[in-house]
Write an enzyme that holds these catalytic residues in place. Structure first.
Site, PDB file in Angstrom:
ATOM      1  N   PRO A 149     -12.516  49.653  44.577  1.00  0.00           N
ATOM      2  CG  PRO A 149     -11.286  47.837  43.768  1.00  0.00           C
ATOM      3  CD  PRO A 149     -12.015  49.061  43.325  1.00  0.00           C
ATOM      4  CD  GLU A 196      -5.435  45.441  35.785  1.00  0.00           C
ATOM      5  OE1 GLU A 196      -5.260  45.528  37.007  1.00  0.00           O
ATOM      6  OE2 GLU A 196      -5.908  44.440  35.228  1.00  0.00           O
ATOM      7  CG  ASP A 252     -35.281  49.581  55.512  1.00  0.00           C
ATOM      8  OD1 ASP A 252     -36.131  48.692  55.593  1.00  0.00           O
ATOM      9  OD2 ASP A 252     -35.212  50.402  54.579  1.00  0.00           O
ATOM     10  NE  ARG A 259     -34.447  51.326  50.283  1.00  0.00           N
ATOM     11  CZ  ARG A 259     -34.681  51.189  51.570  1.00  0.00           C
ATOM     12  NH1 ARG A 259     -33.827  51.674  52.438  1.00  0.00           N
ATOM     13  NH2 ARG A 259     -35.743  50.564  52.005  1.00  0.00           N
TER      14      ARG A 259
HETATM   15  C1  LIG Z   1     -11.278  45.429  37.746  1.00  0.00           C
HETATM   16  S1  LIG Z   1     -11.575  46.847  38.738  1.00  0.00           S
HETATM   17  C2  LIG Z   1      -9.941  47.439  39.014  1.00  0.00           C
HETATM   18  C3  LIG Z   1      -9.384  46.957  40.309  1.00  0.00           C
HETATM   19  C4  LIG Z   1      -7.977  47.495  40.585  1.00  0.00           C
HETATM   20  N1  LIG Z   1      -7.025  46.918  39.700  1.00  0.00           N
HETATM   21  C5  LIG Z   1      -7.597  47.178  42.025  1.00  0.00           C
HETATM   22  O1  LIG Z   1      -7.102  46.073  42.279  1.00  0.00           O
HETATM   23  O2  LIG Z   1      -7.844  48.016  42.925  1.00  0.00           O
HETATM   24  C6  LIG Z   1     -12.256  47.987  37.609  1.00  0.00           C
HETATM   25  C7  LIG Z   1     -13.129  49.056  38.223  1.00  0.00           C
HETATM   26  O3  LIG Z   1     -14.247  48.452  38.854  1.00  0.00           O
HETATM   27  C8  LIG Z   1     -14.688  49.279  39.915  1.00  0.00           C
HETATM   28  N2  LIG Z   1     -14.768  48.452  41.127  1.00  0.00           N
HETATM   29  C9  LIG Z   1     -14.325  47.189  41.261  1.00  0.00           C
HETATM   30  N3  LIG Z   1     -14.590  46.711  42.478  1.00  0.00           N
HETATM   31  C10 LIG Z   1     -15.236  47.685  43.153  1.00  0.00           C
HETATM   32  C11 LIG Z   1     -15.774  47.790  44.463  1.00  0.00           C
HETATM   33  N4  LIG Z   1     -15.671  46.795  45.339  1.00  0.00           N
HETATM   34  N5  LIG Z   1     -16.386  48.940  44.813  1.00  0.00           N
HETATM   35  C12 LIG Z   1     -16.488  49.963  43.943  1.00  0.00           C
HETATM   36  N6  LIG Z   1     -15.990  49.915  42.680  1.00  0.00           N
HETATM   37  C13 LIG Z   1     -15.377  48.800  42.282  1.00  0.00           C
HETATM   38  C14 LIG Z   1     -13.718  50.429  40.028  1.00  0.00           C
HETATM   39  O4  LIG Z   1     -14.287  51.565  39.395  1.00  0.00           O
HETATM   40  C15 LIG Z   1     -12.508  49.922  39.268  1.00  0.00           C
HETATM   41  O5  LIG Z   1     -11.756  50.964  38.716  1.00  0.00           O
END
Ligand SMILES: C[S@@+](CC[C@H](N)C(=O)[O-])C[C@H]1O[C@@H](n2cnc3c(N)ncnc32)[C@H](O)[C@@H]1O
Length: 251
Positions: A89, A116, A169, A154
């Site tokens: 994220p 995490e 698109d 795509r």
């Molecule tokens: C619970 S999340 C960890 C979030 C982290 N503690 C933070 O606050 O940045 C677990 C995993 O989900 C994936 N993930 C969660 N949200 C994402 C998003 N919006 N885009 C891409 N990957 C995501 C990532 O690989 C991340 O390591």
């Protein structure tokens, strides 16, 4: 042809979603290849440990660096130029420009975090770029990796049935796409716009362009700032702006 290697703790999540419809056919036709690897196979010791508690305390677990880096190195060994993408994220938001750029690579390695997240040291030296699919937090990177695979695929030549499809698109020209209709002509009193049944291709083209602009103006005005707009487009927008709230979505 593009190859995706996915590193995940939950390989079975990829079984069905990527094996239907367009992506299934694309794999059969060898236009894309998707190989899923279980990070646990690179885990430490008899119990194949992949996570541990965070230094500094706090809740949750962190993915250890050794299994992840071993997995990345194993996948990259035969393909040293593969690009390693971490789904997080905290990454750059995925948009059409990113998708097109990623589709230029022959080989992407997608790293899915869990818990995490991953030990920070993996990000530094072993990952080429970080991508987010939106400003929200998922339980893991798997769904994000699937989104990336789907949208990048795509863009690969021949994956979509007819080659123009991706060009029309939403977002492809910086606009949302025009509305679509199919039979029946009258559905519970809701009629298909007459112009679409007129057979006049020039008129249909103009109507679609106008509706695409109108939609974008109403729903995503931020996109219009970067779009390539004609004098006719700008005149239409000026008229809608004068009409204000009374302006409806379809003609
Ligand atoms: C619970 S999340 C960890 C979030 C982290 N503690 C933070 O606050 O940045 C677990 C995993 O989900 C994936 N993930 C969660 N949200 C994402 C998003 N919006 N885009 C891409 N990957 C995501 C990532 O690989 C991340 O390591």
């Amino acid at each position: 042809m593009i190859r995706f290697d996915v590193l995940t703790l939950f390989p079975r999540m990829f079984d069905d979603p990527l094996n239907e419809s367009v992506l299934k056919r694309a794999q059969e036709q060898k236009r894309i290849e998707i190989v899923v690897h279980d990070i646990r196979d690179f885990g430490l010791g008899r119990h194949r440990i992949v996570d541990d508690t965070p230094f500094g305390g706090g809740g949750g677990m962190v993915m250890k660096p050794e299994p992840l880096v071993r997995a990345i190195e194993s996948v990259k060994k035969p393909y040293p130029s593969a690009r390693v993408v971490l789904l997080t994220p905290q990454g750059a938001p995925l948009d059409t420009d990113h998708v097109r750029r990623l589709a230029e690579y022959r080989h992407l390695v997608l790293v899915c975090g869990r818990y995490e997240g991953i030990d920070e040291r993996v990000r530094g030296g072993f990952v080429d770029e970080e991508i987010s699919i939106g400003d929200y937090v998922l339980t893991g990177g798997e769904l994000a990796a699937m989104v990336l695979i789907d949208t990048v695929s795509r863009q690969i030549h021949g994956v979509l049935g007819h080659e123009n499809a991706a060009h029309e698109d939403s977002f492809s020209e910086g606009l949302l796409e025009y509305p679509h209709y199919t039979k029946p002509r009258d559905f519970r009193g809701l009629r298909v716009p007459e112009v679409l049944m007129s057979g006049n291709h020039e008129e249909i083209k103009r109507w679609r362009r106008k509706e695409s602009i109108r939609r974008t103006w109403l729903r995503r005005p931020d996109l219009l700032r970067r779009a390539d707009l004609s004098r006719e487009d700008l005149t239409a927008i000026a008229e809608w702006e004068q009409e204000g709230a009374s302006c409806r979505e379809t003609a």
